[in-house]
Design a protein around this motif. Structure first.
Motif, PDB file in Angstrom:
ATOM      1  N   THR A  78      43.657  28.228  29.090  1.00  0.00           N
ATOM      2  CA  THR A  78      43.575  28.370  30.569  1.00  0.00           C
ATOM      3  C   THR A  78      45.577  29.768  30.899  1.00  0.00           C
ATOM      4  OG1 THR A  78      42.404  26.716  31.176  1.00  0.00           O
ATOM      5  CG2 THR A  78      44.241  27.533  33.435  1.00  0.00           C
ATOM      6  N   ALA A  79      46.104  28.561  30.378  1.00  0.00           N
ATOM      7  CA  ALA A  79      47.284  29.915  30.567  1.00  0.00           C
ATOM      8  C   ALA A  79      47.093  31.199  29.891  1.00  0.00           C
ATOM      9  CB  ALA A  79      48.431  28.749  29.898  1.00  0.00           C
ATOM     10  N   LYS A  80      47.081  31.475  28.781  1.00  0.00           N
ATOM     11  CA  LYS A  80      46.215  32.855  28.872  1.00  0.00           C
ATOM     12  C   LYS A  80      45.723  33.228  29.582  1.00  0.00           C
ATOM     13  CE  LYS A  80      49.703  32.445  24.840  1.00  0.00           C
ATOM     14  NZ  LYS A  80      50.895  33.505  24.946  1.00  0.00           N
ATOM     15  N   THR A  81      44.765  33.041  29.746  1.00  0.00           N
ATOM     16  CA  THR A  81      43.729  33.945  31.025  1.00  0.00           C
ATOM     17  C   THR A  81      44.166  34.256  32.257  1.00  0.00           C
ATOM     18  OG1 THR A  81      41.951  32.794  29.428  1.00  0.00           O
ATOM     19  CG2 THR A  81      41.616  33.398  31.440  1.00  0.00           C
ATOM     20  N   ALA A  82      45.573  33.020  32.785  1.00  0.00           N
ATOM     21  CA  ALA A  82      45.787  33.931  34.188  1.00  0.00           C
ATOM     22  C   ALA A  82      46.404  34.811  33.380  1.00  0.00           C
ATOM     23  CB  ALA A  82      46.911  32.674  34.116  1.00  0.00           C
ATOM     24  N   LEU A  83      47.550  34.920  32.538  1.00  0.00           N
ATOM     25  CA  LEU A  83      48.174  36.069  32.213  1.00  0.00           C
ATOM     26  C   LEU A  83      47.203  37.907  31.808  1.00  0.00           C
ATOM     27  CD1 LEU A  83      51.091  35.002  29.529  1.00  0.00           C
ATOM     28  CD2 LEU A  83      51.204  35.539  31.958  1.00  0.00           C
ATOM     29  N   ALA A  84      46.134  37.401  30.930  1.00  0.00           N
ATOM     30  CA  ALA A  84      45.124  38.556  30.937  1.00  0.00           C
ATOM     31  C   ALA A  84      44.484  38.909  32.284  1.00  0.00           C
ATOM     32  CB  ALA A  84      44.126  37.937  30.212  1.00  0.00           C
ATOM     33  N   LEU A  85      44.266  37.441  33.307  1.00  0.00           N
ATOM     34  CA  LEU A  85      44.202  38.653  35.173  1.00  0.00           C
ATOM     35  C   LEU A  85      45.176  39.204  35.377  1.00  0.00           C
ATOM     36  CD1 LEU A  85      42.026  34.719  36.049  1.00  0.00           C
ATOM     37  CD2 LEU A  85      41.244  37.412  35.747  1.00  0.00           C
ATOM     38  N   ASP A  86      46.196  38.844  35.545  1.00  0.00           N
ATOM     39  CA  ASP A  86      47.681  39.746  35.970  1.00  0.00           C
ATOM     40  C   ASP A  86      47.089  41.231  35.338  1.00  0.00           C
ATOM     41  OD1 ASP A  86      48.491  37.233  36.841  1.00  0.00           O
ATOM     42  OD2 ASP A  86      49.904  37.084  35.303  1.00  0.00           O
ATOM     43  N   LEU A  87      46.731  41.068  34.012  1.00  0.00           N
ATOM     44  CA  LEU A  87      46.726  42.386  33.595  1.00  0.00           C
ATOM     45  C   LEU A  87      45.693  43.674  33.837  1.00  0.00           C
ATOM     46  CD1 LEU A  87      47.871  42.430  29.701  1.00  0.00           C
ATOM     47  CD2 LEU A  87      49.451  43.079  31.925  1.00  0.00           C
ATOM     48  N   TYR A  88      44.658  42.226  34.023  1.00  0.00           N
ATOM     49  CA  TYR A  88      43.602  43.156  34.404  1.00  0.00           C
ATOM     50  C   TYR A  88      43.526  43.387  36.275  1.00  0.00           C
ATOM     51  CZ  TYR A  88      38.357  42.938  36.354  1.00  0.00           C
ATOM     52  OH  TYR A  88      37.165  42.935  36.914  1.00  0.00           O
ATOM     53  N   LEU A  89      43.742  42.370  36.920  1.00  0.00           N
ATOM     54  CA  LEU A  89      43.656  42.412  38.997  1.00  0.00           C
ATOM     55  C   LEU A  89      44.558  43.897  38.495  1.00  0.00           C
ATOM     56  CD1 LEU A  89      43.490  38.975  39.657  1.00  0.00           C
ATOM     57  CD2 LEU A  89      41.724  40.985  39.271  1.00  0.00           C
ATOM     58  N   ALA A  90      45.774  43.948  37.611  1.00  0.00           N
ATOM     59  CA  ALA A  90      46.353  45.016  38.053  1.00  0.00           C
ATOM     60  C   ALA A  90      45.560  46.195  38.514  1.00  0.00           C
ATOM     61  CB  ALA A  90      48.211  45.289  37.497  1.00  0.00           C
ATOM     62  N   LEU A  91      44.365  46.331  38.040  1.00  0.00           N
ATOM     63  CA  LEU A  91      43.262  47.718  37.707  1.00  0.00           C
ATOM     64  C   LEU A  91      42.997  48.024  39.394  1.00  0.00           C
ATOM     65  CD1 LEU A  91      42.155  47.482  34.533  1.00  0.00           C
ATOM     66  CD2 LEU A  91      43.926  49.401  35.011  1.00  0.00           C
ATOM     67  N   ASN A  92      43.237  46.969  40.338  1.00  0.00           N
ATOM     68  CA  ASN A  92      42.322  46.596  41.538  1.00  0.00           C
ATOM     69  C   ASN A  92      40.726  46.794  41.615  1.00  0.00           C
ATOM     70  OD1 ASN A  92      44.657  46.426  42.834  1.00  0.00           O
ATOM     71  ND2 ASN A  92      45.280  48.589  42.282  1.00  0.00           N
ATOM     72  N   PRO A  93      40.358  46.144  40.269  1.00  0.00           N
ATOM     73  CA  PRO A  93      38.679  46.553  40.143  1.00  0.00           C
ATOM     74  C   PRO A  93      38.308  46.154  41.930  1.00  0.00           C
ATOM     75  CG  PRO A  93      39.657  44.252  39.434  1.00  0.00           C
ATOM     76  CD  PRO A  93      40.531  45.185  39.944  1.00  0.00           C
ATOM     77  N   ALA A  94      36.983  46.901  41.628  1.00  0.00           N
ATOM     78  CA  ALA A  94      36.696  46.560  42.657  1.00  0.00           C
ATOM     79  C   ALA A  94      35.529  45.200  43.341  1.00  0.00           C
ATOM     80  CB  ALA A  94      34.945  47.761  43.468  1.00  0.00           C
ATOM     81  N   THR A  95      34.936  44.162  41.762  1.00  0.00           N
ATOM     82  CA  THR A  95      34.220  43.119  42.353  1.00  0.00           C
ATOM     83  C   THR A  95      35.339  42.658  40.946  1.00  0.00           C
ATOM     84  OG1 THR A  95      32.492  44.261  42.947  1.00  0.00           O
ATOM     85  CG2 THR A  95      32.251  41.975  42.317  1.00  0.00           C
ATOM     86  N   PRO A  96      35.861  41.359  40.667  1.00  0.00           N
ATOM     87  CA  PRO A  96      37.446  41.230  40.319  1.00  0.00           C
ATOM     88  C   PRO A  96      35.878  40.056  39.337  1.00  0.00           C
ATOM     89  CG  PRO A  96      38.767  41.466  41.652  1.00  0.00           C
ATOM     90  CD  PRO A  96      37.486  41.960  42.392  1.00  0.00           C
ATOM     91  N   THR A  97      35.959  40.053  37.961  1.00  0.00           N
ATOM     92  CA  THR A  97      35.188  39.148  36.934  1.00  0.00           C
ATOM     93  C   THR A  97      35.710  38.805  36.115  1.00  0.00           C
ATOM     94  OG1 THR A  97      33.249  40.420  38.298  1.00  0.00           O
ATOM     95  CG2 THR A  97      32.581  38.762  36.802  1.00  0.00           C
ATOM     96  N   LEU A  98      35.772  37.396  35.895  1.00  0.00           N
ATOM     97  CA  LEU A  98      36.178  37.376  34.127  1.00  0.00           C
ATOM     98  C   LEU A  98      35.254  36.451  33.781  1.00  0.00           C
ATOM     99  CD1 LEU A  98      37.643  36.316  32.382  1.00  0.00           C
ATOM    100  CD2 LEU A  98      37.698  34.015  33.421  1.00  0.00           C
ATOM    101  N   ALA A  99      34.508  37.088  32.380  1.00  0.00           N
ATOM    102  CA  ALA A  99      33.300  36.511  31.802  1.00  0.00           C
ATOM    103  C   ALA A  99      33.068  35.990  30.116  1.00  0.00           C
ATOM    104  CB  ALA A  99      32.086  38.127  31.752  1.00  0.00           C
ATOM    105  N   VAL A 100      32.216  34.943  29.939  1.00  0.00           N
ATOM    106  CA  VAL A 100      32.849  34.348  29.388  1.00  0.00           C
ATOM    107  C   VAL A 100      32.057  34.648  28.415  1.00  0.00           C
ATOM    108  CG1 VAL A 100      35.685  32.708  29.575  1.00  0.00           C
ATOM    109  CG2 VAL A 100      32.511  32.298  29.913  1.00  0.00           C
ATOM    110  N   ALA A 101      32.365  34.737  26.898  1.00  0.00           N
ATOM    111  CA  ALA A 101      31.075  34.091  25.925  1.00  0.00           C
ATOM    112  C   ALA A 101      31.027  34.115  24.386  1.00  0.00           C
ATOM    113  CB  ALA A 101      30.094  35.834  25.768  1.00  0.00           C
ATOM    114  N   GLY A 102      30.656  33.677  23.921  1.00  0.00           N
ATOM    115  CA  GLY A 102      30.903  32.943  22.763  1.00  0.00           C
ATOM    116  C   GLY A 102      30.505  31.202  22.510  1.00  0.00           C
ATOM    117  N   GLY A 103      30.296  30.854  21.784  1.00  0.00           N
ATOM    118  CA  GLY A 103      30.138  28.936  21.299  1.00  0.00           C
ATOM    119  C   GLY A 103      31.128  28.185  21.871  1.00  0.00           C
ATOM    120  N   VAL A 104      32.314  28.837  21.775  1.00  0.00           N
ATOM    121  CA  VAL A 104      33.091  27.518  22.750  1.00  0.00           C
ATOM    122  C   VAL A 104      33.221  27.928  24.187  1.00  0.00           C
ATOM    123  CG1 VAL A 104      35.547  27.088  23.049  1.00  0.00           C
ATOM    124  CG2 VAL A 104      34.859  27.435  21.102  1.00  0.00           C
ATOM    125  N   ALA A 105      32.582  28.801  25.030  1.00  0.00           N
ATOM    126  CA  ALA A 105      32.623  28.843  25.981  1.00  0.00           C
ATOM    127  C   ALA A 105      31.563  27.621  26.700  1.00  0.00           C
ATOM    128  CB  ALA A 105      31.147  30.237  26.509  1.00  0.00           C
TER     129      ALA A 105
END
Length: 364
Positions: free
Chosen positions: A259-286
């Protein structure tokens, strides 16, 4: 190539033999069939996947998987436009089984052959299931991989962080062994944690002092081992309360780190100003509900859509391989019969290797 395509997909990178048929375009595709033969029973006595056993099982089952996938789709092999297959990364024996089968089918029928990066299959699953527009943030979290990727396009993925040692799924499997829980470890630890106290054992949250998106789970596993040894009985057994509390503590630590590292990743991603901000997860642990809930809450707070594909498409499957192959074929790309199996194949080859390099290149 904008016309609808029908693609047969084959996946055999670890311990699931899979085949599927997908039809459509890169922007609108449908899964016509998806067959998965698991190997859990074959590896149960060994506490993990045995590569040689897995490879032999793939070789025995892949033809049956393909036949069943075509039958479920109501198609013959020649109704397909191309054959897509996982060409890496993964256990080399398993990958080779799938690649050789696909090459044999392509040679016999003349159908085009498409090699697919297994990680690209996972990373493009949100496009298959929900047609998520680029760019989106992808958390690939499984038994062998853990990466944050910004998906800019079908063939351009920017890795912004990942694990520097054990993947979370691997850590769950090792934790299950330490706690005498059955394999696969993820579901077993999650089930045991439901009745446990996550605060009883003070387990570390590695690398939270670093303001980047990299993670480490090896030290957490070692801390769990020491905590277990502190309460283990004279006959080297755990009572159910200790077992549940240790499982809950471990799961809580992994959840907090992700969760903490995803928050940091979101900071970098949202800086791109995506039109439809989306976090997707995949893999068995998801599939872990505690992790899903924490990530969902984080996305709600950050005004970002959270997407977790159906469980059958989160874990290893051939539908994602067929779809990734479809996007390549629609773009005019294909391979020939020199296609090889790759144990290592980073999705973002411009980023430095997370785990070092060997004779066969950077690890994924």
């Amino acid at each position: 190539m904008s016309r609808p395509l029908t693609i047969l997909g084959i996946e055999s990178s670890c311990d699931d033999t899979a085949a599927a048929v997908v039809r459509g375009t890169a922007d609108d595709a449908t899964v016509l069939s998806s067959i998965v033969f698991g190997q859990t029973a074959l590896h149960a006595d060994f506490g993990g996947v045995v590569p040689e056993i897995a490879a032999r099982a793939h070789a025995e089952k892949v033809d049956h998987c393909v036949a069943d996938a075509l039958s479920d789709a109501g198609l013959a092999l020649m109704d397909c436009d191309a054959i897509a297959v996982t060409a890496g990364p993964g256990l080399i024996g398993g990958v080779l089984s799938g690649v050789m089968s696909a090459k044999g089918l392509a040679a016999a029928t003349g159908l085009p052959l498409i090699g697919v990066n297994h990680l690209a299959g996972h990373a493009l699953t949100p496009r298959l299931t929900d047609a998520v527009p680029f760019p989106y943030l992808m958390l690939l979290v499984s038994g062998g991989h853990c990466q944050f990727l910004i998906a800019h396009d079908r063939d351009r993925f920017e890795r912004i962080g990942g694990t520097i040692d054990d993947a979370p799924g691997e850590a769950f499997d090792k934790t299950a062994r330490l706690l005498a829980l059955p394999q696969p470890g993820g579901p077993s630890v999650e089930a045991a944690a439901k009745t446990g106290d996550p605060k009883r054992f003070k387990l570390p949250r590695p690398l939270l002092d670093r303001h980047d998106c990299d993670m480490s789970f090896s030290g957490l596993k070692t801390a769990l081992l020491r905590a277990r040894d502190g309460v283990i009985g004279p006959e080297q057994t755990l009572n159910r309360i200790d077992q549940a509390d240790l499982a809950a503590g471990f799961q809580a630590a992994v959840t907090d780190v992700l969760t903490a590292k995803t928050a940091l990743a979101l900071d970098l991603y949202l800086a791109l100003n995506p039109a439809t901000p989306t976090l997707a997860v995949a893999g068995g642990v998801a599939a872990n509900m505690a992790i899903r809930t924490a990530l969902t809450d984080l996305c709600t707070w950050r005004n970002t859509a959270f997407l977790a594909p159906p469980l059958a498409l989160c874990t290893d499957n051939a539908a994602m391989i067929a779809y990734a192959g479809l996007t390549r074929f629609a773009a005019g790309e294909q391979d020939d019969l020199t296609l090889g199996a790759r144990p290592r194949w980073p999705l973002d080859d411009t980023a430095p290797a997370m785990l070092g390099s060997g004779k066969k290149g950077a690890k994924a």
